[in-house]
Structure formats: structure tokens, C-alpha cells
Design a protein around this motif. Structure first.
Motif, short mmCIF file in Angstrom:
data_model
loop_
_atom_site.label_atom_id
_atom_site.label_comp_id
_atom_site.label_asym_id
_atom_site.label_seq_id
_atom_site.Cartn_x
_atom_site.Cartn_y
_atom_site.Cartn_z
N SER A 4 43.08 48.06 37.27
CA SER A 4 44.18 47.88 37.85
C SER A 4 44.62 46.15 36.91
CB SER A 4 43.88 47.42 39.38
OG SER A 4 45.35 47.07 39.61
N LYS A 5 45.74 46.92 36.76
CA LYS A 5 46.70 45.81 36.25
C LYS A 5 46.80 44.86 36.38
CE LYS A 5 51.56 47.36 37.88
NZ LYS A 5 52.72 48.71 37.04
N TRP A 6 46.83 44.79 38.17
CA TRP A 6 47.20 43.33 38.85
C TRP A 6 46.00 42.62 38.21
CZ3 TRP A 6 51.67 42.80 40.00
CH2 TRP A 6 52.89 44.52 40.50
N TRP A 7 45.27 43.20 38.45
CA TRP A 7 44.19 42.53 37.94
C TRP A 7 44.12 41.73 36.67
CZ3 TRP A 7 40.00 46.30 40.09
CH2 TRP A 7 40.38 46.47 41.61
N ARG A 9 46.81 40.28 35.14
CA ARG A 9 47.47 39.28 34.64
C ARG A 9 47.69 38.24 35.17
NH1 ARG A 9 52.83 40.64 39.20
NH2 ARG A 9 53.32 42.16 37.01
N ASN A 36 42.90 37.33 38.24
CA ASN A 36 42.92 37.51 39.66
C ASN A 36 41.32 36.82 40.09
OD1 ASN A 36 41.94 39.36 41.43
ND2 ASN A 36 43.87 39.28 41.94
#
Length: 226
Positions: A4-7, A9, A36
Motif C-alpha cells: 500500500s502507498k499509505w505504508w 509515505r 508507518n
């Protein structure tokens, strides 16, 4: 499989280096990346699986000593010494010591993915690694500035995966077709070549030949060797 790109960031916090407070350029800062926690955990899993994959086969060159279990810098000295002591009297030796600039965090991910394919990496593991390299973003946050940008093909921060991925790329350098009169060993971002020749001119010729191979490898792998 998807990372995931959220991980991926990172929040970048610039910290002023000691005794650099009066400088006016960006080198006065030491960047600190906050990631993250779930992403960091998945990085750890990814590292362990890939390391098991590449080290459980004969894919990794035995002359690669850095970031490798049960190997250290002393083993490099022993390997070079054994090569030198095994030569007959009268040979000329050339010792070349090279350093990779910006190694480990400067590894080029297309080259790493190519190496993973070469070692027969399973498709699902390859795909999640490919996803891990893409769409990484960093947010610079200070009291007066907030900026967000996407990072390119190099790693955006030091992570637990970096040494392992660097070894995979660096391994391809040691697998170049060196002459039988050359011994190449690597440790982290250092490379040592020991070349033997019957006379000085022969040793020089072989050295230039090997350096041309290394230069071509560095160019194709986006690596700066000094």
C-alpha cells in the motif's frame, strides 16, 4: 500482491546538525524519516523472505561479504591474503580499491528487479517487491513549510530492506566475467580487485580490462564508483 502507498509515505523532519547552525545551505540538516509502523513490519517480512530465497540457493556470489550472516570484514582480508599467498614467486600484483558513492540507499530498483527475476523469484514475491519500490512519497514538514513529493527510483529512506536489496544488485558486479588472474571481493560499498601478471605491462593490461567491465556495469546500473 500489493504494498500500500499509505505504508510508503514518509514524514521528513529536518534536524540541524551539531555545530552547523550558522550554515545557509541544506547540508546543515540531517533528514529524519518517520514511517508507518505497519509498513515497517511488512518491510521486515519482505526482507526475511527475499533473503531466504537468494541465500538458500547458489545465486549469491561467495565473494560478497557485507550484510551477510557469518561473514565479516576479516573474511575479506583472509580471502585476499589466500589469493596472494597462492601465487608463484615472480608475479606482479596490482591491488585496486574502489568505493561506491551513495551505496545501499542509492541502489537502482530496476536492476534489483532484474536480478530477482534471474534468481527465479516467485511471481507473488516479485510483484510485491515491485510495488514496494513504486509510489513512495515524502512529506517535508516544518513550522513554516509543508511539501509533498513522490520519490523516484532510488530508496527514499534507510530501511531494513536496503542492505539486502543492495547486495542483490551488487552481486551482479561480482558475477561479471573476470579473468582467471583476477580476484574480486566486496564488502558493503567497497570493492577490492587483486590482479596478477607475469610482468608489469601484462598486469596493467588486465587491470584496465577489468576496470572497463566495472565501469560499464556501473553505468548500466546507475551506480557511481570512485
Amino acid at each position: 500482491m500489493h504494498f500500500s502507498k499509505w505504508w510508503k509515505r514518509a514524514k521528513l523532519i529536518p534536524i540541524v546538525k551539531p555545530e552547523k547552525e550558522n550554515r545557509e545551505d541544506v547540508l546543515k540538516y540531517r533528514p529524519l524519516s518517520i514511517l508507518n509502523i505497519v509498513g515497517k513490519g511488512l518491510e521486515e517480512v519482505l526482507r526475511n523472505i527475499i533473503n531466504y530465497r537468494v541465500y538458500s540457493t547458489d545465486f549469491m556470489n561467495n565473494n560478497l561479504y557485507g550484510f551477510t550472516q557469518q561473514k565479516c570484514s576479516t573474511d575479506v582480508a583472509i580471502a585476499v591474503n589466500c589469493f596472494v599467498e597462492g601465487l608463484k614467486a615472480g608475479f606482479v600484483l596490482v591491488l585496486v580499491s574502489l568505493d561506491v558513492k551513495g551505496a545501499i540507499v542509492g541502489a537502482w530498483w530496476p536492476s534489483i528487479l532484474k536480478c530477482l527475476q534471474a534468481c527465479g523469484c516467485p511471481k507473488n514475491l516479485y510483484n510485491i517487491t515491485k510495488s514496494y519500490f513504486r509510489q513512495s512519497t515524502v512529506i517535508l514538514s516544518t513550522d513554516s513549510v509543508r511539501m509533498k513529493t513522490e520519490i523516484g527510483r532510488e530508496f527514499h529512506q534507510v530501511s531494513c530492506c536496503d542492505p539486502g536489496f543492495w547486495n542483490i544488485q551488487y552481486n551482479s558486479l561480482l558475477n561479471l566475467t573476470f579473468t582467471r588472474r583476477t580476484k574480486a571481493v566486496a564488502f558493503a560499498d567497497d570493492l577490492i580487485l587483486v590482479i596478477r601478471g607475469k610482468i608489469v605491462s601484462e598486469a596493467e593490461t588486465i587491470t584496465n580490462l577489468e576496470m572497463n567491465k566495472i565501469t560499464a556495469w556501473a553505468k548500466s546500473n546507475k551506480i557511481n564508483i570512485g
